[in-house]
Design an enzyme around this catalytic site. Structure first.
Site, mmCIF file in Angstrom:
data_model
loop_
_atom_site.group_PDB
_atom_site.id
_atom_site.type_symbol
_atom_site.label_atom_id
_atom_site.label_comp_id
_atom_site.label_asym_id
_atom_site.label_seq_id
_atom_site.Cartn_x
_atom_site.Cartn_y
_atom_site.Cartn_z
ATOM 1 N N CYS A 54 0.833 -1.209 0.000
ATOM 2 C CA CYS A 54 0.000 0.000 0.000
ATOM 3 C C CYS A 54 0.864 1.254 0.000
ATOM 4 C CB CYS A 54 -0.882 0.033 1.249
ATOM 5 S SG CYS A 54 -2.474 -0.765 1.023
ATOM 6 N N CYS A 62 16.325 -16.041 17.366
ATOM 7 C CA CYS A 62 16.470 -17.458 17.681
ATOM 8 C C CYS A 62 17.681 -18.032 16.964
ATOM 9 C CB CYS A 62 15.213 -18.231 17.260
ATOM 10 S SG CYS A 62 13.922 -18.261 18.516
#
Lengths: 140, 109, 277
Positions: C130, C238
């Site tokens: 957008c 992680c």
């Protein structure tokens, strides 16, 4: 449900002068200076003040703390193991509903958090509690 | 002026005259403690909200001194007596001289 | 201090204890029921039940999420509300110019990410799509404050709705790729996502209480860095923790992994924006 919070209420009536602490924190002199500045050297007695903190802080960055002392004009919070022990001072005004405050604090490591209340009659009360601050595994 | 500093407060819409209510406040602020170091090893200077006040119809409810050990996005909760209808005014003072404020009305009923 | 009356379950799943929530457990936030446990989706062989990350946190951290004022994530949701009506870019538009009310996005988050024209599309892709194509504005960085605030606001509109990500048809090949990534050991510590989050959820890793690694609450406010964290940002963290070179945020690998992980949570409620450690 289980409360992992530990309410730490020290019974009133044991007029122990505050100068002796059970375990000397790393920044002991800074802590003593802060206390002296707040109390002007007056005796500090245990009791009449509730300091509520988790037994184990999931993260030392944000540790919820509640302190309450009916009849207090102001309450000072100290983190005795932090490089700068001062945490906050709550000064209660005429429209204060209860002499209590909640906030979230940073603790660098496992340590004793201390609260000292200046009562309206000019005397001082204290409470302290140990908060364990862990280092995570993969969360860091 | 620190970036993106935005206060939020929670006050009941109404109270009985003389009732004690709980007020919750938070403000988005980094609370740079002065302990952290940048990638060159230099200490990043302290820049925090150092004071918070709450007044009601001109009378003080609480005046808090904040130190660097207060967490990022300082959260403060306290109780206030509401003697009459009126407006709470909340003010935060920044090390850099900025002052942020917001207010909330409360009715009696 | 905290109003625990909103908590409709008795959770004693805290540090040191592995008791789980009761049969009809649910988290209620300001009257809204959030499903924090569900029967595991059929495609997950190794699990009988899936649990939200909320379940694995201490009392205090759980309490942070139980009230929209207490939840620090809402500071950023407020910022996004302001951004929603801010005009930016060459076309002189704001989000609000086309999207009257952000509430119209209810129902979007539970189906994300999606596969459109053969490619995985995440919420971040939609926002930047957008911004660049319709507003003529600069794209936001994947894990920036602006992007995480906006995805939090959009995700919030679907809070409580059940995650229901499509994994067949066009999505199948990406889902399989994500699944493979989930079970592949990487890094100096030679670990896969499954080693912690499937084989060892509920156990402690040093002082951390391991969750199932569900992403139904993202973006999440982490106490650790006092800000909202994106899904790919967490994947990156992680991977760094196991001493692996992380894949790129917004890249193919993380998108495939996001699709697979989202599907492992099918049945749980959207919890965005959550509060975690």
């Amino acid at each position: 449900m289980t409360l992992s919070r530990r309410d730490f209420v020290i019974g009133a009536g044991c007029g122990v002068a505050f100068a002796s602490m059970t375990s000397l924190p790393a920044y002991a002199s800074l802590v003593e200076d802060s206390i002296a500045a707040f109390t002007g050297g007056a005796d500090v007695v245990s009791g009449d003040i509730v300091l509520d903190a988790p037994e184990i802080a999931e993260n030392g960055n944000t540790v919820p703390i509640e302190v309450s002392a009916p009849g207090a004009a102001s309450i000072m919070l100290l983190a005795t193991g932090n490089p700068v022990p001062a945490v906050a001072t709550f000064n209660f005004g005429p429209l204060s509903g209860s002499r209590s405050g909640n906030t979230r604090i940073r603790l660098i490591k496992t340590q004793e958090v201390m609260a000292i209340a200046k009562m309206e009659d000019g005397s001082f009360r204290s409470a302290q509690t140990t908060v364990k601050v862990t280092i995570g595994g993969c969360g860091g | 002026m620190a970036k993106n500093v935005k206060p939020r407060v929670k006050v009941p819409k109404s109270a009985a005259a003389g009732e004690t209510i709980t007020v919750k406040t938070m403000i988005s602020h980094k609370m740079e403690s002065g302990q952290r170091k940048d990638s060159d090893g230099n200490k990043i200077p302290r820049s925090i909200i150092n004071r918070f006040t709450c007044d009601f119809n001109g009378q003080n409810v609480i005046d808090v001194t904040l130190e660097p050990a207060i967490s990022t996005n300082p959260y403060l909760q306290f109780d206030a007596v509401v003697p009459e209808a009126g407006e709470f005014k909340f003010t935060w003072y920044d090390d850099d001289g900025s002052v942020y404020d917001t207010s909330k009305k409360i009715a009696i009923g | 201090m905290t109003m625990r009356t909103l908590l409709a379950i008795s959770i004693s799943a805290l540090v040191g204890s592995l008791a789980w929530a009761g049969e009809d457990s649910s988290l209620v936030i300001d009257g809204e029921v959030i499903k924090i446990r569900a029967t595991a989706p059929a495609h997950v062989d190794a699990l009988d039940e899936v649990y939200s990350g909320w379940v694995f946190r201490t009392d205090e951290t759980q309490a942070l999420q139980m009230d929209d004022f207490e939840n620090p994530a809402f500071v950023f949701v407020d910022q996004a509300i302001d951004m929603f009506s801010k005009v930016e870019g060459t076309e002189g538009k704001s989000c609000a110019s086309c999207h009257d009310d952000v509430a119209e996005f209810a129902g979007l988050r539970p189906t994300m990410p999606r596969v459109v024209d053969g490619e995985v599309v995440t919420m971040e892709d939609m926002v930047n799509g957008c911004r660049t194509k319709r507003m003529g504005a600069e794209p936001w960085k994947w894990s920036s404050g602006s992007m995480t605030a906006m995805t939090a606001l959009i995700g919030l509109q679907s809070r409580g709705m059940e995650i229901n990500v499509k994994i067949d048809g066009d999505a199948a090949e990406h889902w399989e790729a994500g699944k493979e990534l989930y079970y592949t050991r990487v890094g100096q510590l030679d670990m896969s996502c499954a080693n912690c989050h499937e084989d060892n959820y509920g156990n402690m890793i040093r002082a951390d209480h391991l969750s199932q690694g569900q992403i139904n609450g993202f973006p999440t406010y982490r106490l650790k860095n006092t800000k909202l964290n994106s899904i790919h940002g967490r994947f990156k963290g992680c991977m760094k923790n196991i001493r692996a070179t992380p894949y790129k945020e917004g890249g193919e690998e993380f998108k495939a992994l996001e699709l697979y992980l989202a599907s492992r949570g099918n049945g749980l409620s959207v919890e965005t924006p959550s509060a975690r450690n």
